[in-house]
Design an enzyme around this catalytic site. Structure first.
Site, PDB file in Angstrom:
ATOM      1  CG  ASN A  67      -5.412  21.546  41.933  1.00  0.00           C
ATOM      2  OD1 ASN A  67      -6.043  21.942  40.959  1.00  0.00           O
ATOM      3  ND2 ASN A  67      -4.615  22.333  42.631  1.00  0.00           N
ATOM      4  CB  VAL A 112      -1.364  18.402  50.053  1.00  0.00           C
ATOM      5  CG1 VAL A 112      -1.742  17.878  51.440  1.00  0.00           C
ATOM      6  CG2 VAL A 112      -0.152  19.328  50.146  1.00  0.00           C
ATOM      7  CG  HIS A 126      -6.461  20.584  49.468  1.00  0.00           C
ATOM      8  ND1 HIS A 126      -5.789  19.390  49.364  1.00  0.00           N
ATOM      9  CD2 HIS A 126      -5.936  21.410  48.543  1.00  0.00           C
ATOM     10  CE1 HIS A 126      -4.860  19.494  48.418  1.00  0.00           C
ATOM     11  NE2 HIS A 126      -4.942  20.705  47.890  1.00  0.00           N
ATOM     12  CG  HIS A 147      -6.759  25.172  45.998  1.00  0.00           C
ATOM     13  ND1 HIS A 147      -5.499  25.637  46.327  1.00  0.00           N
ATOM     14  CD2 HIS A 147      -6.609  23.856  45.739  1.00  0.00           C
ATOM     15  CE1 HIS A 147      -4.625  24.637  46.268  1.00  0.00           C
ATOM     16  NE2 HIS A 147      -5.281  23.544  45.912  1.00  0.00           N
TER      17      HIS A 147
HETATM   18  P1  5GP Z   1      -2.604  21.000  45.790  1.00  0.00           P
HETATM   19  O1  5GP Z   1      -1.461  21.276  44.864  1.00  0.00           O
HETATM   20  O2  5GP Z   1      -2.469  19.659  46.453  1.00  0.00           O
HETATM   21  O3  5GP Z   1      -3.966  21.213  45.180  1.00  0.00           O
HETATM   22  O4  5GP Z   1      -2.532  22.125  46.896  1.00  0.00           O
HETATM   23  C1  5GP Z   1      -1.716  22.053  48.024  1.00  0.00           C
HETATM   24  C2  5GP Z   1      -1.620  23.455  48.559  1.00  0.00           C
HETATM   25  O5  5GP Z   1      -1.185  23.366  49.890  1.00  0.00           O
HETATM   26  C3  5GP Z   1      -0.619  24.324  47.808  1.00  0.00           C
HETATM   27  O6  5GP Z   1      -1.293  25.477  47.312  1.00  0.00           O
HETATM   28  C4  5GP Z   1       0.422  24.689  48.872  1.00  0.00           C
HETATM   29  O7  5GP Z   1       0.876  26.005  48.768  1.00  0.00           O
HETATM   30  C5  5GP Z   1      -0.334  24.443  50.161  1.00  0.00           C
HETATM   31  N1  5GP Z   1       0.503  24.010  51.278  1.00  0.00           N
HETATM   32  C6  5GP Z   1       1.419  23.004  51.276  1.00  0.00           C
HETATM   33  N2  5GP Z   1       1.964  22.854  52.504  1.00  0.00           N
HETATM   34  C7  5GP Z   1       1.349  23.777  53.297  1.00  0.00           C
HETATM   35  C8  5GP Z   1       1.482  24.113  54.684  1.00  0.00           C
HETATM   36  O8  5GP Z   1       2.261  23.530  55.434  1.00  0.00           O
HETATM   37  N3  5GP Z   1       0.704  25.122  55.156  1.00  0.00           N
HETATM   38  C9  5GP Z   1      -0.193  25.788  54.354  1.00  0.00           C
HETATM   39  N4  5GP Z   1      -0.916  26.776  54.914  1.00  0.00           N
HETATM   40  N5  5GP Z   1      -0.334  25.496  53.049  1.00  0.00           N
HETATM   41  C10 5GP Z   1       0.421  24.516  52.525  1.00  0.00           C
END
Ligand code: 5GP
Ligand code: ZN
Length: 116
Positions: A89, A98, A102, A104
């Protein structure tokens, strides 16, 4: 995003706990806190950079490493042949929340395309 305020930098440093799946010199893989599939692993570079949008040539090897690591975890999890989804993303419309790049890795169920 300052890496000192970054939640994934804190996970990489071990100051915030995570459920680790894999680690090497370049990356850490851990289970997503809010899984969207039976297996939902985040593969993050140890080096902080905000997003695919800010990645430059210097990160080319790291990006390839993250992809091959996701593929290896998929094989280890046993769903590589059945299939899986790898997602990066990027920025607001891409659903990034975040801002530490990263990957997924989602597996263990079928996925539709296009995603929402
Ligand atoms: P994004 O929306 O940025 O692509 O994905 C961020 C991901 O990080 C989300 O799926 C969310 O659930 C995960 N996430 C956010 N904070 C934490 C955390 O403190 N620990 C873990 N293991 N996952 C997290
Ligand atoms: Zn970070």
């Amino acid at each position: 995003m300052n890496s000192e305020d970054c939640i994934f930098c804190k996970i990489v440093a071990g100051t915030i706990p995570s459920s680790k799946v894999y680690e090497d010199d370049v990356c850490l893989a851990f289970n997503d806190l809010n899984p969207q599939a039976p297996t939902h692993v985040l593969v993050v570079p140890k080096e902080h950079f905000d997003s695919l949008d800010t990645a430059v040539g210097e990160q080319k090897q790291t990006l390839g490493h993250l992809m091959l690591t996701a593929a290896e975890i998929a094989r280890q999890e046993g769903f590589a042949e059945a299939g899986y989804r790898v997602v990066i993303n990027t920025n607001a419309d891409g659903g990034q929340t975040v801002f530490h790049l990263h990957v997924h890795l989602l597996g263990g169920r079928p996925f539709v395309f296009p995603p929402g």
